[in-house]
Enzyme design. Structure first.
Site, PDB file in Angstrom:
ATOM      1  N   CYS A 133       0.835  -1.206   0.000  1.00 53.40           N
ATOM      2  CA  CYS A 133       0.000   0.000   0.000  1.00 53.40           C
ATOM      3  C   CYS A 133       0.867   1.253   0.000  1.00 53.40           C
ATOM      4  O   CYS A 133       1.400   1.642   1.042  1.00 53.40           O
ATOM      5  CB  CYS A 133      -0.931  -0.003   1.211  1.00 53.40           C
ATOM      6  N   CYS A 136      -0.455   4.065   2.225  1.00 54.55           N
ATOM      7  CA  CYS A 136      -0.221   3.841   3.652  1.00 54.55           C
ATOM      8  C   CYS A 136       1.230   4.107   4.049  1.00 54.55           C
ATOM      9  O   CYS A 136       1.499   4.687   5.104  1.00 54.55           O
ATOM     10  CB  CYS A 136      -0.567   2.396   4.018  1.00 54.55           C
ATOM     11  N   ASP A 137       2.172   3.678   3.209  1.00 51.10           N
ATOM     12  CA  ASP A 137       3.567   3.600   3.646  1.00 51.10           C
ATOM     13  C   ASP A 137       4.557   4.444   2.855  1.00 51.10           C
ATOM     14  O   ASP A 137       5.742   4.479   3.201  1.00 51.10           O
ATOM     15  CB  ASP A 137       4.029   2.130   3.602  1.00 51.10           C
TER      16      ASP A 137
END
Length: 324
Positions: A133, A136-137
């Site tokens: 992701c 997300c990261d």
């Protein structure tokens, strides 16, 4: 007989439980015997969930979800659903231990699973330089060299997004042509930070405490070489966990559960779906939580309508059960 059973223990499932419990519906949440907490259990630091300005570890966030749901009276069972009977007023949920639970309403929130490369190192490096992701990261890879595996629109979107942070982004694809749309291909080709590695597949991931590189096999010649990296993102697709409702609920062409408009009402009255199983696009914890709240509210309205016999009969005859 219960009012409501929630299947799934990610942000959607536990948010639905919080809302249902506060409405005094005494929900039963079936959390699975193994994968409790959803994909966030494999995430280290979560910095984009509202309310946590300093960030929070994925497992810690899910523990708070569960504690809040249980505080209001949610009962959590750690078992697997093996079969569903969804027709009629009474829904039946068969568990792995042989038990059967019955309810008037079901919220199905089993999430989705990222497709993996099938390498043993994936379990070791998940959350330690290996991610599925970018949203997300990506922030954690400022001024780093990273790679994205994949050739579709999702991979191109991830690669372009990651150039906001990384100095260099490789796109590793097992063929010499992309599956992505022409506009996404061109956008990626035009990005000076992106370099394509064609006809290559990742055969191993290297590192000690975090990812430091990969081994690549040339799919044409069979030659193997190394590529030094600070991080690896896998973008080869994901699959909604809908195997229990195949042939029972209508699905979309993307394989997600079909719902009516912006509601969570499925093709079977009394069955609601939330989270990644209805979302082929965003797949974020916060969007999943939002649909979990919607599902609980939709279920509450449905259950209220069952108090009227004629209204209940009308609801059950409707393909998509609309309850005002």
């Amino acid at each position: 007989m219960r009012d409501i059973i929630i299947i799934g223990s990610g942000p959607a499932g536990f948010t639905a439980a919080i809302y249902a419990a506060r409405a005094e519906l005494k929900p039963l949440l079936i959390a699975s015997s193994v994968e409790i907490g959803g994909e966030l259990m494999n995430t280290t630091e979560v910095e984009n969930y509202p309310g946590f300005p300093e960030g929070i570890m994925g497992p810690d966030l899910m523990a708070k979800f569960q504690a809040q749901a249980e505080r209001f009276g949610t009962e959590v069972v750690y078992d697997d659903v093996v079969e569903l009977e969804l027709d009629g007023l009474v829904k039946r949920v068969k568990l792995g231990n042989g038990g059967v639970e019955e309810a008037r309403a079901i919220i199905y929130a089993t999430g989705s699973a990222y497709r993996k490369l099938g390498l043993p190192e994936e379990e070791v490096f998940s959350g330690h330089g290996l991610s599925w992701c970018a949203t997300c990261d990506g922030f954690f890879f400022r001024q780093k060299t990273i790679a994205v595996v994949g050739g579709g629109d999702s991979a191109m979107e991830e690669a372009n997004f990651l150039t906001r942070f990384a100095d260099k982004v490789y796109v590793i694809h097992r063929r010499d042509t992309l599956k992505a749309s022409k506009i996404m291909q061109q956008r990626t080709f035009d990005n000076e930070k992106i370099e394509f590695v064609w006809n290559a597949e990742v055969t191993a991931i290297h590192g000690e405490s975090k990812v430091s590189g990969v081994s690549l096999r040339d799919t044409v010649t069979g030659d193997v070489r190394g590529l030094d990296l600070d991080g690896l993102f896998v973008a080869i697709g994901n699959d909604p966990r809908t195997h229990l409702v195949h042939g029972k609920l209508d699905l979309t062409p993307e394989g997600t559960i079909a719902v009516e408009g912006r509601s969570t009402r499925t093709s079977v009255a009394g069955v609601f779906a939330a989270g990644d199983v209805i979302d082929p696009t965003y797949r974020q914890a916060v969007t999943a939580a939002g649909t979990g709240a919607t599902a609980a509210l939709d279920a509450e309205h449905f259950l209220a309508a069952l108090g009227n016999e004629k209204a209940a009969e009308a609801v059950l005859e409707t393909e998509f059960a609309v309850v005002d």
